[in-house]
Design a protein around this motif. Sequence first.
Motif, mmCIF file in Angstrom:
data_model
loop_
_atom_site.group_PDB
_atom_site.id
_atom_site.type_symbol
_atom_site.label_atom_id
_atom_site.label_comp_id
_atom_site.label_asym_id
_atom_site.label_seq_id
_atom_site.Cartn_x
_atom_site.Cartn_y
_atom_site.Cartn_z
ATOM 1 N N GLU A 120 0.831 -1.214 0.000
ATOM 2 C CA GLU A 120 0.000 0.000 0.000
ATOM 3 C C GLU A 120 0.867 1.266 0.000
ATOM 4 O O GLU A 120 2.029 1.225 0.425
ATOM 5 C CB GLU A 120 -0.904 0.001 1.240
ATOM 6 N N PRO A 121 0.298 2.385 -0.490
ATOM 7 C CA PRO A 121 1.066 3.637 -0.475
ATOM 8 C C PRO A 121 1.287 4.124 0.959
ATOM 9 O O PRO A 121 0.324 4.357 1.686
ATOM 10 C CB PRO A 121 0.190 4.629 -1.252
ATOM 11 N N LEU A 122 2.539 4.233 1.340
ATOM 12 C CA LEU A 122 2.889 4.678 2.692
ATOM 13 C C LEU A 122 4.044 5.666 2.596
ATOM 14 O O LEU A 122 5.097 5.335 2.043
ATOM 15 C CB LEU A 122 3.365 3.498 3.541
ATOM 16 N N SER A 123 3.841 6.847 3.134
ATOM 17 C CA SER A 123 4.969 7.781 3.208
ATOM 18 C C SER A 123 5.849 7.382 4.393
ATOM 19 O O SER A 123 5.457 6.546 5.219
ATOM 20 C CB SER A 123 4.470 9.211 3.402
ATOM 21 N N PHE A 124 7.000 8.019 4.494
ATOM 22 C CA PHE A 124 7.889 7.785 5.642
ATOM 23 C C PHE A 124 7.122 7.960 6.956
ATOM 24 O O PHE A 124 7.292 7.169 7.889
ATOM 25 C CB PHE A 124 9.065 8.767 5.556
ATOM 26 N N ILE A 125 6.258 8.969 7.019
ATOM 27 C CA ILE A 125 5.522 9.224 8.278
ATOM 28 C C ILE A 125 4.384 8.223 8.456
ATOM 29 O O ILE A 125 4.213 7.656 9.545
ATOM 30 C CB ILE A 125 4.978 10.675 8.307
ATOM 31 N N ASP A 126 3.636 7.944 7.368
ATOM 32 C CA ASP A 126 2.550 6.940 7.472
ATOM 33 C C ASP A 126 3.099 5.603 7.938
ATOM 34 O O ASP A 126 2.409 4.831 8.615
ATOM 35 C CB ASP A 126 1.919 6.619 6.098
ATOM 36 N N GLY A 127 4.328 5.294 7.503
ATOM 37 C CA GLY A 127 4.872 3.942 7.673
ATOM 38 C C GLY A 127 5.639 3.737 8.967
ATOM 39 O O GLY A 127 6.292 2.707 9.137
ATOM 40 N N ILE A 128 5.550 4.685 9.886
ATOM 41 C CA ILE A 128 6.245 4.496 11.168
ATOM 42 C C ILE A 128 5.432 3.548 12.051
ATOM 43 O O ILE A 128 4.237 3.733 12.260
ATOM 44 C CB ILE A 128 6.518 5.853 11.849
ATOM 45 N N ARG A 129 6.104 2.517 12.535
ATOM 46 C CA ARG A 129 5.471 1.474 13.352
ATOM 47 C C ARG A 129 6.252 1.372 14.653
ATOM 48 O O ARG A 129 7.431 1.003 14.647
ATOM 49 C CB ARG A 129 5.556 0.110 12.648
ATOM 50 N N THR A 130 5.606 1.674 15.752
ATOM 51 C CA THR A 130 6.310 1.624 17.036
ATOM 52 C C THR A 130 6.529 0.182 17.470
ATOM 53 O O THR A 130 5.603 -0.628 17.481
ATOM 54 C CB THR A 130 5.496 2.367 18.109
ATOM 55 N N GLY A 138 6.562 13.249 28.143
ATOM 56 C CA GLY A 138 6.208 14.512 28.778
ATOM 57 C C GLY A 138 7.226 14.968 29.800
ATOM 58 O O GLY A 138 7.360 16.163 30.076
ATOM 59 N N SER A 139 7.954 14.023 30.370
ATOM 60 C CA SER A 139 9.018 14.369 31.313
ATOM 61 C C SER A 139 10.368 14.470 30.611
ATOM 62 O O SER A 139 11.404 14.549 31.263
ATOM 63 C CB SER A 139 9.127 13.319 32.417
ATOM 64 N N GLN A 140 10.354 14.404 29.322
ATOM 65 C CA GLN A 140 11.569 14.466 28.506
ATOM 66 C C GLN A 140 12.576 13.399 28.929
ATOM 67 O O GLN A 140 13.761 13.667 29.126
ATOM 68 C CB GLN A 140 12.183 15.866 28.553
ATOM 69 N N ALA A 141 12.068 12.180 29.045
ATOM 70 C CA ALA A 141 12.930 11.051 29.400
ATOM 71 C C ALA A 141 12.489 9.823 28.623
ATOM 72 O O ALA A 141 11.296 9.552 28.513
ATOM 73 C CB ALA A 141 12.837 10.772 30.901
ATOM 74 N N GLY A 142 13.461 9.107 28.088
ATOM 75 C CA GLY A 142 13.156 7.858 27.417
ATOM 76 C C GLY A 142 13.193 7.985 25.909
ATOM 77 O O GLY A 142 13.735 8.947 25.344
ATOM 78 N N MET A 143 12.583 6.999 25.268
ATOM 79 C CA MET A 143 12.659 6.936 23.810
ATOM 80 C C MET A 143 11.555 6.043 23.259
ATOM 81 O O MET A 143 10.920 5.269 23.975
ATOM 82 C CB MET A 143 14.003 6.362 23.374
ATOM 83 N N GLY A 144 11.374 6.137 21.947
ATOM 84 C CA GLY A 144 10.570 5.162 21.204
ATOM 85 C C GLY A 144 11.481 4.503 20.193
ATOM 86 O O GLY A 144 12.298 5.183 19.564
ATOM 87 N N ALA A 145 11.359 3.181 20.073
ATOM 88 C CA ALA A 145 12.088 2.469 19.018
ATOM 89 C C ALA A 145 11.062 2.079 17.968
ATOM 90 O O ALA A 145 10.077 1.394 18.280
ATOM 91 C CB ALA A 145 12.790 1.239 19.580
ATOM 92 N N HIS A 146 11.254 2.550 16.753
ATOM 93 C CA HIS A 146 10.272 2.351 15.696
ATOM 94 C C HIS A 146 10.937 1.772 14.451
ATOM 95 O O HIS A 146 12.153 1.893 14.270
ATOM 96 C CB HIS A 146 9.637 3.684 15.287
ATOM 97 N N LEU A 147 10.098 1.190 13.588
ATOM 98 C CA LEU A 147 10.520 0.860 12.229
ATOM 99 C C LEU A 147 9.799 1.815 11.295
ATOM 100 O O LEU A 147 8.717 2.297 11.626
ATOM 101 C CB LEU A 147 10.098 -0.559 11.857
ATOM 102 N N TYR A 148 10.382 2.090 10.123
ATOM 103 C CA TYR A 148 9.584 2.736 9.082
ATOM 104 C C TYR A 148 9.574 1.844 7.856
ATOM 105 O O TYR A 148 10.562 1.178 7.536
ATOM 106 C CB TYR A 148 10.087 4.155 8.762
ATOM 107 N N LEU A 149 8.409 1.808 7.210
ATOM 108 C CA LEU A 149 8.188 1.001 6.013
ATOM 109 C C LEU A 149 7.539 1.953 5.020
ATOM 110 O O LEU A 149 6.382 2.332 5.197
ATOM 111 C CB LEU A 149 7.244 -0.157 6.326
ATOM 112 N N ALA A 150 8.275 2.396 4.010
ATOM 113 C CA ALA A 150 7.769 3.464 3.144
ATOM 114 C C ALA A 150 7.760 3.023 1.691
ATOM 115 O O ALA A 150 8.673 2.336 1.227
ATOM 116 C CB ALA A 150 8.634 4.715 3.305
#
Length: 450
Positions: A120-130, A138-150
């Motif tokens: 399917e059509p997926l842009s870099f932003i559409d295709g981000i999968r956490t 909100g406390s400015q601590a930590g991270m998200g590890a994601h894949l992108y499929l574009a």
Amino acid sequence: MNVQASPESGITTQVGITRGYMSGFGNGFETEALPGALPVGRNSPQQCPYGLYAEQISGSPFTAPRTTNERSWLYRIRPTVMHWGDFRKVEAHLWLTSPAEAIELPPAPLRWDPIPIPAEPLSFIDGIRTMTTAGDAGSQAGMGAHLYLATRSMQDEYFYNADGEMLVVPQQGRLRFRTEFGIINVEPGEIVVIPRGVKFAVDLLDGPARGYLCENYGGAFTLPERGPIGANCLANQRDFLTPVAAYEDRDAPGTMLVKWGGTVWAAEIDHSPLDVVAWHGNYAPYKYDLRKFSPVGPILFDHADPSIFTVLTSPSETPGTANIDFVIFSDRWLVAENTFRPPWYHLNVMSEFMGLVYGVYDAKTGGGFQPGGASLHNTLLPHGPDMDAFEKASNAELKPHKLEGTLAFMFETRFPQKVSRFAAEIPALQKDYGRYGRKLARHFNPPANT
Ligand SMILES: O=C(O)Cc1cc(O)ccc1O
Ligand SMILES: [Fe+2]
């Protein structure tokens, strides 16, 4: 600080053609796409050259110490307030932000096969999968590890992330980041870092693309201290490249996407916000070729901690305790004598999300860790070489051996990582990985009782 032109430099104002970069890490850069566009000697003249608007973007509190103070001045056709519209929530985006829904799984190492790029059509932003989230944005601590499929370029769509800095690790397909600050082209083997709040669009240069994304909610990525290593090796400052100014003067209906407060929002826009004609400052996107990393390691015996391979670190308030370390395992010689050379078996208070850009990772030679795949060795969960890697390394002739054509990496954070529903439910999750340790043989051979 010094600003040098990289060999790739050559300023041109033609949008999309620019190939210019400036070298250095955290420099105070200045660059203009039109001669004289940058005000001289002041930030806010009564009228800016060419009728541009002046706008500051602050990446640190105004009063942060000089070593961590980050801001840039942008001279643009329209200020960001003019890009603003009525934002609506983009529902069901698979991009999560901590604290997010997490699937409770029994404590075990996890691993995923490469996730196929959908048709399917997926842009870099559409295709981000956490895959995982950690800490609290909100406390400015930590991270998200994601894949992108574009599968498609962003056409009249623009994005910025107010929640975190974005470290992108392409695994398949070259990408062009058209940013407010200029154009960055990256290929697998390189990374790009986009600071919070910087607008950009992504074009695919080779068709479908896949890769990894570390979204850093905490302190901006910086170079680790080198301690006794001294002034050289690891990632050298001069190899970090920031683009020269390039702007789009384009009126066309489009979409402005903003990730703010854990939600992706969309509003209509009638022009390109990538309209910065000149800028100066030290808050800017950059790229780095991981193949330029100069590894330092044990040259007599033993296996050093992976911190020797830290490319970038996001500090926390606690010295020596990173919010995130970005660590790579790239081509290098193994020479240690009388040493089990792959990573040791261990339990780590930091949690480790790993990916593989290409090649074979020396702790997992059994075939299950594939380029484009991922693994998660969470807080204090035991892990180490698989049976194949253990048996080979325990019996190998210890002549100098070069690991070649390999690039694995780790997003290592002080926080436990929570697994998303997407990561827990995709077929790519390897059901039996948690038991790989059971395949190891028992080798205990005490002297026979007399
Ligand atoms: O677990 C891993 O594969 C990453 C890792 C590599 C290494 O060389 C030492 C420790 C470590 O966590
Ligand atoms: Fe580890």
